[in-house]
Design a protein around this motif. Structure first.
Motif, PDB file in Angstrom:
ATOM      1  N   ILE A 224      65.424  40.686  56.426  1.00  0.00           N
ATOM      2  CA  ILE A 224      65.198  39.244  56.350  1.00  0.00           C
ATOM      3  C   ILE A 224      64.008  38.936  55.451  1.00  0.00           C
ATOM      4  O   ILE A 224      64.061  38.012  54.629  1.00  0.00           O
ATOM      5  N   GLU A 225      62.941  39.726  55.565  1.00  0.00           N
ATOM      6  CA  GLU A 225      61.775  39.518  54.697  1.00  0.00           C
ATOM      7  C   GLU A 225      62.142  39.749  53.235  1.00  0.00           C
ATOM      8  O   GLU A 225      61.707  38.994  52.350  1.00  0.00           O
ATOM      9  N   ALA A 226      62.951  40.764  52.961  1.00  0.00           N
ATOM     10  CA  ALA A 226      63.361  41.047  51.585  1.00  0.00           C
ATOM     11  C   ALA A 226      64.216  39.908  51.029  1.00  0.00           C
ATOM     12  O   ALA A 226      64.050  39.501  49.881  1.00  0.00           O
ATOM     13  N   ILE A 227      65.113  39.382  51.851  1.00  0.00           N
ATOM     14  CA  ILE A 227      65.953  38.260  51.416  1.00  0.00           C
ATOM     15  C   ILE A 227      65.093  37.036  51.136  1.00  0.00           C
ATOM     16  O   ILE A 227      65.284  36.352  50.122  1.00  0.00           O
ATOM     17  N   ASP A 228      64.131  36.755  52.009  1.00  0.00           N
ATOM     18  CA  ASP A 228      63.230  35.622  51.795  1.00  0.00           C
ATOM     19  C   ASP A 228      62.436  35.790  50.498  1.00  0.00           C
ATOM     20  O   ASP A 228      62.252  34.833  49.749  1.00  0.00           O
ATOM     21  N   GLU A 229      61.975  37.007  50.232  1.00  0.00           N
ATOM     22  CA  GLU A 229      61.213  37.273  49.007  1.00  0.00           C
ATOM     23  C   GLU A 229      62.095  37.048  47.771  1.00  0.00           C
ATOM     24  O   GLU A 229      61.663  36.451  46.784  1.00  0.00           O
ATOM     25  N   LEU A 230      63.329  37.516  47.834  1.00  0.00           N
ATOM     26  CA  LEU A 230      64.252  37.299  46.713  1.00  0.00           C
ATOM     27  C   LEU A 230      64.507  35.809  46.490  1.00  0.00           C
ATOM     28  O   LEU A 230      64.570  35.349  45.340  1.00  0.00           O
TER      29      LEU A 230
ATOM     30  N   HIS B 210      61.487  34.326  44.741  1.00  0.00           N
ATOM     31  CA  HIS B 210      61.483  34.669  43.317  1.00  0.00           C
ATOM     32  C   HIS B 210      62.518  33.849  42.550  1.00  0.00           C
ATOM     33  O   HIS B 210      62.267  33.406  41.432  1.00  0.00           O
ATOM     34  N   GLU B 211      63.674  33.657  43.181  1.00  0.00           N
ATOM     35  CA  GLU B 211      64.731  32.880  42.532  1.00  0.00           C
ATOM     36  C   GLU B 211      64.289  31.434  42.333  1.00  0.00           C
ATOM     37  O   GLU B 211      64.494  30.857  41.268  1.00  0.00           O
ATOM     38  N   ILE B 212      63.656  30.864  43.349  1.00  0.00           N
ATOM     39  CA  ILE B 212      63.183  29.481  43.246  1.00  0.00           C
ATOM     40  C   ILE B 212      62.103  29.373  42.171  1.00  0.00           C
ATOM     41  O   ILE B 212      62.116  28.441  41.358  1.00  0.00           O
ATOM     42  N   LEU B 213      61.175  30.330  42.154  1.00  0.00           N
ATOM     43  CA  LEU B 213      60.117  30.295  41.148  1.00  0.00           C
ATOM     44  C   LEU B 213      60.668  30.454  39.744  1.00  0.00           C
ATOM     45  O   LEU B 213      60.226  29.777  38.822  1.00  0.00           O
ATOM     46  N   SER B 214      61.660  31.328  39.572  1.00  0.00           N
ATOM     47  CA  SER B 214      62.227  31.518  38.234  1.00  0.00           C
ATOM     48  C   SER B 214      63.006  30.287  37.804  1.00  0.00           C
ATOM     49  O   SER B 214      63.039  29.947  36.617  1.00  0.00           O
ATOM     50  N   MET B 215      63.620  29.579  38.744  1.00  0.00           N
ATOM     51  CA  MET B 215      64.329  28.341  38.409  1.00  0.00           C
ATOM     52  C   MET B 215      63.315  27.277  37.999  1.00  0.00           C
ATOM     53  O   MET B 215      63.548  26.524  37.059  1.00  0.00           O
TER      54      MET B 215
END
Length: 52
Positions: A33-39, A42-47
């Protein structure tokens, strides 16, 4: 009989093994769950970076 109260090693260790197995599974789920949240972060920041 007195012998009826003697446990085998397997009978004595099985509850401990089951508890340990549950703790390991819980830890793995938490890490996933922590790994999914981190991904997602990152996706939101890259967007956000792409919009600027």
């Amino acid at each position: 009989m007195a012998g009826e109260h003697i446990l085998t090693v397997q009978e004595a260790l099985e509850p401990l093994y089951m508890e340990l197995e549950q703790q390991v599974e819980t830890k793995l789920v938490q890490e996933a769950i922590e790994a999914i949240d981190e991904l997602k972060r990152h996706e939101i920041l890259s967007m956000d970076d792409g919009d600027n």
